[in-house]
Write a protein that holds these residues in place. Structure first.
Motif, mmCIF file in Angstrom:
data_model
loop_
_atom_site.group_PDB
_atom_site.id
_atom_site.type_symbol
_atom_site.label_atom_id
_atom_site.label_comp_id
_atom_site.label_asym_id
_atom_site.label_seq_id
_atom_site.Cartn_x
_atom_site.Cartn_y
_atom_site.Cartn_z
ATOM 1 N N ILE A 1 -5.016 -3.190 -7.315
ATOM 2 C CA ILE A 1 -6.008 -2.865 -6.014
ATOM 3 C C ILE A 1 -7.047 -2.052 -6.473
ATOM 4 O O ILE A 1 -5.978 -0.159 -6.753
ATOM 5 N N ASP A 2 -8.375 -2.153 -6.873
ATOM 6 C CA ASP A 2 -8.961 -1.034 -6.575
ATOM 7 C C ASP A 2 -10.152 -1.159 -5.519
ATOM 8 O O ASP A 2 -9.262 -1.744 -4.844
ATOM 9 N N GLY A 3 -10.830 0.383 -5.672
ATOM 10 C CA GLY A 3 -11.631 0.254 -4.470
ATOM 11 C C GLY A 3 -11.164 0.205 -3.112
ATOM 12 O O GLY A 3 -12.290 -0.030 -2.140
ATOM 13 N N HIS A 4 -9.855 0.467 -2.451
ATOM 14 C CA HIS A 4 -9.830 1.099 -1.043
ATOM 15 C C HIS A 4 -10.486 2.233 -0.200
ATOM 16 O O HIS A 4 -10.256 3.029 -0.744
ATOM 17 N N PRO A 5 -10.474 2.070 0.166
ATOM 18 C CA PRO A 5 -11.858 2.414 1.219
ATOM 19 C C PRO A 5 -11.031 4.031 1.558
ATOM 20 O O PRO A 5 -11.558 4.979 1.772
ATOM 21 N N GLU A 6 -9.999 3.917 1.288
ATOM 22 C CA GLU A 6 -9.354 6.175 1.984
ATOM 23 C C GLU A 6 -8.743 5.857 0.223
ATOM 24 O O GLU A 6 -7.914 7.283 -0.069
ATOM 25 N N GLY A 7 -8.965 5.316 -0.641
ATOM 26 C CA GLY A 7 -8.784 5.615 -1.930
ATOM 27 C C GLY A 7 -7.088 5.656 -1.836
ATOM 28 O O GLY A 7 -6.580 5.997 -3.000
ATOM 29 N N THR A 8 -6.615 4.637 -1.078
ATOM 30 C CA THR A 8 -4.632 4.228 -1.566
ATOM 31 C C THR A 8 -4.761 3.048 -2.715
ATOM 32 O O THR A 8 -5.300 2.503 -2.675
ATOM 33 N N GLU A 9 -4.340 4.002 -3.509
ATOM 34 C CA GLU A 9 -2.981 2.646 -4.506
ATOM 35 C C GLU A 9 -2.216 2.022 -3.741
ATOM 36 O O GLU A 9 -2.017 1.834 -2.323
ATOM 37 N N GLY A 10 -2.497 0.826 -4.454
ATOM 38 C CA GLY A 10 -1.760 -0.646 -4.043
ATOM 39 C C GLY A 10 -1.698 -1.688 -5.132
ATOM 40 O O GLY A 10 -2.659 -1.769 -6.573
ATOM 41 N N LEU A 11 -0.937 -2.700 -4.712
ATOM 42 C CA LEU A 11 -0.435 -3.610 -5.545
ATOM 43 C C LEU A 11 -0.574 -4.640 -5.255
ATOM 44 O O LEU A 11 -0.358 -4.968 -3.731
ATOM 45 N N VAL A 12 -0.206 -5.944 -5.305
ATOM 46 C CA VAL A 12 -0.613 -7.533 -4.899
ATOM 47 C C VAL A 12 1.118 -8.068 -5.786
ATOM 48 O O VAL A 12 0.646 -8.260 -6.952
ATOM 49 N N LEU B 1 1.248 -1.085 0.045
ATOM 50 C CA LEU B 1 -0.054 -0.261 0.009
ATOM 51 C C LEU B 1 0.502 1.130 0.029
ATOM 52 O O LEU B 1 1.905 0.965 0.968
ATOM 53 N N PHE B 2 0.443 2.167 -1.166
ATOM 54 C CA PHE B 2 1.496 3.122 -1.343
ATOM 55 C C PHE B 2 0.980 4.533 0.094
ATOM 56 O O PHE B 2 0.033 5.084 0.227
ATOM 57 N N LYS B 3 2.241 4.909 0.054
ATOM 58 C CA LYS B 3 1.908 5.957 1.375
ATOM 59 C C LYS B 3 1.921 7.548 0.497
ATOM 60 O O LYS B 3 0.954 8.039 0.362
ATOM 61 N N GLY B 4 1.274 7.988 -1.110
ATOM 62 C CA GLY B 4 1.266 8.606 -1.537
ATOM 63 C C GLY B 4 2.238 9.865 -1.986
ATOM 64 O O GLY B 4 1.914 10.751 -2.448
ATOM 65 N N ALA B 5 3.248 10.363 -0.752
ATOM 66 C CA ALA B 5 4.507 11.600 -0.557
ATOM 67 C C ALA B 5 5.552 11.187 -0.706
ATOM 68 O O ALA B 5 5.837 10.181 -1.940
ATOM 69 N N VAL B 6 6.014 12.604 -2.027
ATOM 70 C CA VAL B 6 6.953 11.718 -2.274
ATOM 71 C C VAL B 6 8.707 11.325 -1.550
ATOM 72 O O VAL B 6 8.506 11.553 -0.360
#
Length: 436
Positions: free
Chosen positions: A271-282, A237-242
């Protein structure tokens, strides 16, 4: 963590390192009481805007960290500290780097996540520079004086505003680890949009998150299960910040573009549909019998990984690890991807299972480069592989084949054009690797 009360009470007398993170708005003058001993000063995580003009009184100071403060200008007093090796001002508000703020002694400079639009030509006087971290700024160019950086090994210029890369960049004789994603010249976003359509998408509701397996600058990795059959997987799960390497979404794009390969830890699905919009990979869950090959570089080692004292292997095992990583790199280069961080600390290995390369935080795509540029930047990664091969050979408990040392020397050749490709390196290593 040290306290201001300890400093003021004289209880830190003789200290070689102090760490003060306590909401400081002014530089504590009591630090000068340690002028005869202090070598490392960490003032990160405060609210500082300036440093004293007489900072050079700390005559033994070698390392200065002032990240996560409120500086808008790199203090000129730093330039008068003639013994400084390492300076870090990550995540401030720096827009201006004065010409005289950079001591020529610098070996490692961190200016990640600021607002810098231009660097002074005086940077070229820092000819000892090995590691330069500039991701997350507003740079469009680098000073041509940097073409004299014959010692530079690692450069991070991701998440800036480069429309082209300097022509001299790929000719630096020791440059091995380069991150450039997230710049206007890079078509990574467009390529990723196309690639993303070809990988499976997993809904968040299909995943059950388990224990945290690890955490890096760009995200957190968890053990998880997927689907009704509870298939074991790993989730990032990615944090989003640089980060020091660039934008997490650039890492995601490269991970997806990498595709499947037996010695690569790459993405299986988005990954789609994380409740907080967080991007992620399996990703595939690596057997826990695999261990990280080495630790990240230290302040002393600068650009080279730190190995445990007990890290030893046979020549056959070393060649198998090298073979597996060369195979992964050949695969990435064939898909137009530069890893940017080919290091032992990004490799998992097992005596019977060989090596697995992961972490695409510094990776970037070569779609915007012509064939000559692509080949030149691929040769930088061959030098990184040469560093890895040197480390592996140094820790063998028996004598490796002479061809291994010859290959290492060729990979480390200062002339990038004289280095082998990963295809050639792989063909050599396959003859000497311990078979599973």
């Amino acid at each position: 963590m040290d306290t201001l009360a300890q400093l003021r009470a004289g209880r830190l007398a003789g200290a070689t390192r102090i760490d003060l993170s306590c909401g400081l708005t002014e530089f504590p003058r009591e630090v000068f009481d340690l002028a005869d001993s202090l070598e490392v000063l960490n003032l990160s995580g405060n609210a500082l805007e300036t440093l004293p003009d007489d900072l050079h009184r700390l005559r033994r100071l070698r390392v200065l960290f002032c990240s996560d403060n409120r500086f808008t200008t790199l203090p000129e007093s730093i330039g008068r500290c003639n013994g400084l090796d390492i300076v870090g001002f990550k995540a401030n508000r720096i827009r201006t780097v004065p010409a005289n703020a950079l001591p020529p002694s610098l070996r490692w400079l961190i200016l990640t996540d600021n607002e810098i639009e231009e660097l002074p030509d005086s940077l070229g006087a820092c000819t000892r520079m090995q590691k330069l971290m500039l991701a997350g700024n507003r740079l469009r160019t680098l000073p041509d004086s940097m073409a004299r950086f014959e010692q530079l090994e690692l450069l991070r210029i991701s998440a800036n505003r480069f429309e082209t890369l300097p022509g001299w960049l790929s000719s630096l004789p020791r440059l091995s680890w380069l991150a450039c994603a997230g710049n206007p010249f890079d078509t990574q976003a467009e390529d990723a949009a196309i690639v993303a359509q070809s990988v499976p998408h997993v809904d968040w509701s299909e995943l059950t998150l388990g224990e945290k397996l690890g955490e890096g600058a760009s995200g957190v990795i968890h053990r998880a299960t997927l689907g009704a059959d509870s298939r074991p997987v790993a989730v990032k799960l990615f944090k989003g910040a640089v980060t020091s390497d660039g934008w997490p979404h650039s890492e995601m794009a490269a991970s997806i573009a990498a595709g499947a390969h037996p010695t690569l830890i790459a993405a299986q699905s988005r990954i789609d549909g994380h409740p907080e919009g967080t991007e992620g990979l399996v990703m595939a869950l690596v057997d826990p019998a695999f261990a990280t090959l080495a630790g990240s570089p230290s302040l002393a080692s600068c650009t080279r990984d730190v190995y445990a004292e007990e890290a030893k292997w046979t020549a056959g095992e070393a060649m198998r690890i090298a073979r597996d990583i060369a195979s992964a790199m050949q695969h990435l280069h064939a898909r137009g991807i530069l890893h940017g961080d080919l290091y032992a600390h990004n490799i998992l290995w097992h005596a019977q299972g060989g090596g697995r390369l992961g972490d695409f935080g510094a990776a970037w795509l070569t779609g915007a480069l012509d064939a000559r540029q692509t080949q030149a930047f691929q040769a930088l990664e061959v030098r990184a592989f040469g560093c890895l091969l040197e480390e592996l050979l140094d820790r063998c408990i028996d004598v490796p084949a002479p061809e291994a040392a010859t290959l290492k020397d060729r990979c480390l050749h200062p002339d990038a054009a004289a280095r082998p490709t990963f295809a050639e390196a792989l063909s050599i290593l396959q003859r000497h690797a311990l078979q599973p």
